[in-house]
Design an enzyme around this catalytic site. Sequence first.
Site, mmCIF file in Angstrom:
data_model
loop_
_atom_site.group_PDB
_atom_site.id
_atom_site.type_symbol
_atom_site.label_atom_id
_atom_site.label_comp_id
_atom_site.label_asym_id
_atom_site.label_seq_id
_atom_site.Cartn_x
_atom_site.Cartn_y
_atom_site.Cartn_z
ATOM 1 N N HIS A 103 0.887 -1.164 0.000
ATOM 2 C CA HIS A 103 0.000 0.000 0.000
ATOM 3 C C HIS A 103 0.933 1.224 0.000
ATOM 4 O O HIS A 103 2.031 1.157 0.570
ATOM 5 C CB HIS A 103 -0.832 -0.035 1.273
ATOM 6 C CG HIS A 103 -1.917 0.988 1.376
ATOM 7 N ND1 HIS A 103 -1.659 2.309 1.651
ATOM 8 C CD2 HIS A 103 -3.260 0.881 1.256
ATOM 9 C CE1 HIS A 103 -2.798 2.976 1.703
ATOM 10 N NE2 HIS A 103 -3.794 2.135 1.460
ATOM 11 N N ASP A 134 3.107 -4.247 7.762
ATOM 12 C CA ASP A 134 1.874 -3.482 7.621
ATOM 13 C C ASP A 134 0.721 -4.487 7.765
ATOM 14 O O ASP A 134 0.436 -5.257 6.848
ATOM 15 C CB ASP A 134 1.855 -2.805 6.236
ATOM 16 C CG ASP A 134 0.504 -2.190 5.920
ATOM 17 O OD1 ASP A 134 -0.426 -2.298 6.740
ATOM 18 O OD2 ASP A 134 0.376 -1.609 4.823
ATOM 19 N N GLN A 189 -4.441 -5.207 6.631
ATOM 20 C CA GLN A 189 -5.393 -6.219 6.132
ATOM 21 C C GLN A 189 -5.199 -7.554 6.842
ATOM 22 O O GLN A 189 -5.862 -8.541 6.488
ATOM 23 C CB GLN A 189 -5.219 -6.428 4.617
ATOM 24 C CG GLN A 189 -5.487 -5.211 3.771
ATOM 25 C CD GLN A 189 -6.944 -4.752 3.797
ATOM 26 O OE1 GLN A 189 -7.858 -5.508 4.148
ATOM 27 N NE2 GLN A 189 -7.172 -3.509 3.447
ATOM 28 N N LYS A 218 -10.921 -0.708 10.145
ATOM 29 C CA LYS A 218 -11.110 -1.904 9.317
ATOM 30 C C LYS A 218 -11.540 -3.082 10.194
ATOM 31 O O LYS A 218 -11.535 -4.230 9.761
ATOM 32 C CB LYS A 218 -9.808 -2.251 8.580
ATOM 33 C CG LYS A 218 -9.396 -1.194 7.550
ATOM 34 C CD LYS A 218 -8.161 -1.620 6.802
ATOM 35 C CE LYS A 218 -7.472 -0.499 6.069
ATOM 36 N NZ LYS A 218 -8.181 0.028 4.903
ATOM 37 N N CYS A 269 -4.651 2.352 -3.519
ATOM 38 C CA CYS A 269 -3.350 2.825 -2.983
ATOM 39 C C CYS A 269 -2.253 1.783 -3.161
ATOM 40 O O CYS A 269 -1.174 1.920 -2.582
ATOM 41 C CB CYS A 269 -3.431 3.220 -1.513
ATOM 42 S SG CYS A 269 -4.515 4.607 -1.235
HETATM 43 C C1 LIG Z 1 -2.533 -2.863 3.309
HETATM 44 C C2 LIG Z 1 -2.895 -1.502 3.799
HETATM 45 N N1 LIG Z 1 -1.971 -0.752 4.383
HETATM 46 C C3 LIG Z 1 -2.228 0.467 4.857
HETATM 47 C C4 LIG Z 1 -3.479 1.001 4.739
HETATM 48 C C5 LIG Z 1 -3.699 2.381 5.228
HETATM 49 O O1 LIG Z 1 -4.603 2.413 6.286
HETATM 50 P P1 LIG Z 1 -5.091 3.800 6.837
HETATM 51 O O2 LIG Z 1 -5.805 4.471 5.709
HETATM 52 O O3 LIG Z 1 -6.011 3.445 7.955
HETATM 53 O O4 LIG Z 1 -3.904 4.545 7.263
HETATM 54 C C6 LIG Z 1 -4.497 0.277 4.129
HETATM 55 C C7 LIG Z 1 -5.831 0.844 3.938
HETATM 56 O O5 LIG Z 1 -6.510 0.533 2.987
HETATM 57 C C8 LIG Z 1 -4.197 -1.028 3.658
HETATM 58 O O6 LIG Z 1 -5.118 -1.779 3.072
#
Ligand SMILES: Cc1ncc(COP(=O)(O)O)c(C=O)c1O
Length: 442
Positions: free
Chosen positions: A115, A208, A211, A234, A399
């Site tokens: 992401h 990260d 998910q 989420k 993203c």
């Molecule tokens: C794999 C992953 N990393 C990071 C994020 C970023 O999360 P946030 O928007 O809550 O910072 C997301 C959000 O879609 C995600 O799916």
Amino acid sequence: MIKTRKIRKFFPAIKAGRIISNNAASTQIPIQLLDLLKKLAVQYDNVHRGQSKSSIITTEEFEASYDTIAQFIGAPSRRNIILYRNATEAINSVMYSLMTEFKDGDNIVTTFMEHNSNYVPWYGLCKEILPKFGINVECRIVKFDKDTGELDLKHLKSLVDKKTKLVCCVGASNFLGTKNPIKKIREIANSSGYIQPGGEKRSYLLVDGAQLVPNVFIDVKELDVDFLVWSFHKMMAPFGVGALYAREELLQRMKPFLYGGDMIAEGQVSPEKVDWNVLPWKFTAGTPNILGTILSAQAIRLMMDFALNPGKHKYFMTDKKLEPEEIKKAMDNIEDHERVLVEEAMKMLSQIPELDIYGPKDPSSRTSLVAFNLKTGNPFEISEKLSKVGIESRAGCHCATLAHHYYKLNPPASCRLSFYIYNDLGDVKKSCLAVKKYVQSK
Ligand SMILES: Cc1ncc(COP(=O)(O)O)c(C=O)c1O
């Protein structure tokens, strides 16, 4: 499978008739948390900043929330948990807190399936910030297999060397669905030989978990990660709270990310010297998202109840310790449930020959999302058409821009369906049938 019938009635959004298939972006809030918010709204005061009964009770509830969050991921204590606005801010906090530790010639290894939250901060550090101080740090990017959606571990191994301070990797891709083999990645990071400031000889590993944590059992001690981030929006909580887990010795040594009130040791501010508060408050500058924090911890407790015995509250609104076996059982139930949903989605979508589906073919290797494209068509049009028949999907790059370019997609976008614990097979079938009808109508 999770008894969705018993859960769905608690979600006003579902009762309103919505077919929510965009849960990888954000999940919906159950009535129990909305009621709790109403209750807290008339009894709260600021934390660590008052002698009133309200302030004392709110402080206790706020601090206890850190214990719940720590227990949920198997962290030793609340001292390992730092809360920010979201996963993105949590990753940025690691970047800023570690910034002064980077040496000229170091490198960071990340992947093409990240992401942007776990790529752009490292890009910024390497290309925009450190060069201004005459420090050059390379950002290396690991490939993945375009057919299987698997991370190329051989390539990862070839990029990690004794100059690799940090390996940053997504736990589960929000585009491919791939669940990455964290233990193997840890082994590779361990073997780098990089000498960290504390004398430790290995690369740090940042996962990260945006998910992963809402969908899969995680024990940070077993996985031996140095940093783990995720967001509570989420996993049924309202927007506004993201978590960073980090090993305590790292947090002790790292610089604060934000400076200001409440992160200083009581009274220890003078023109010459400022001392930091104890963990985790050293990293909690300014008034935090107090209600969001309490709701996030209660979202974990409620999710456990939903996954173990829906309709009964064993953990929600109690101070019962979350037992590791029960967390494992709850999260395994969620993972099993989501596997059944994504299996059905994969089965139905793969019967539509006009579609390209991304990521692992085996549903057990992926989280409950599936992204696809029409061989000749625009993903935005699919999502718009789905929306017209009441199906909430998402089109875009999610993203995961690097990965979309990696497939040479033009526009760099795909359509994604994603499911959570309150979705049932009916939702999956309706969503996939709507895709099929749209394709047939072309
Ligand atoms: C794999 C992953 N990393 C990071 C994020 C970023 O999360 P946030 O928007 O809550 O910072 C997301 C959000 O879609 C995600 O799916």
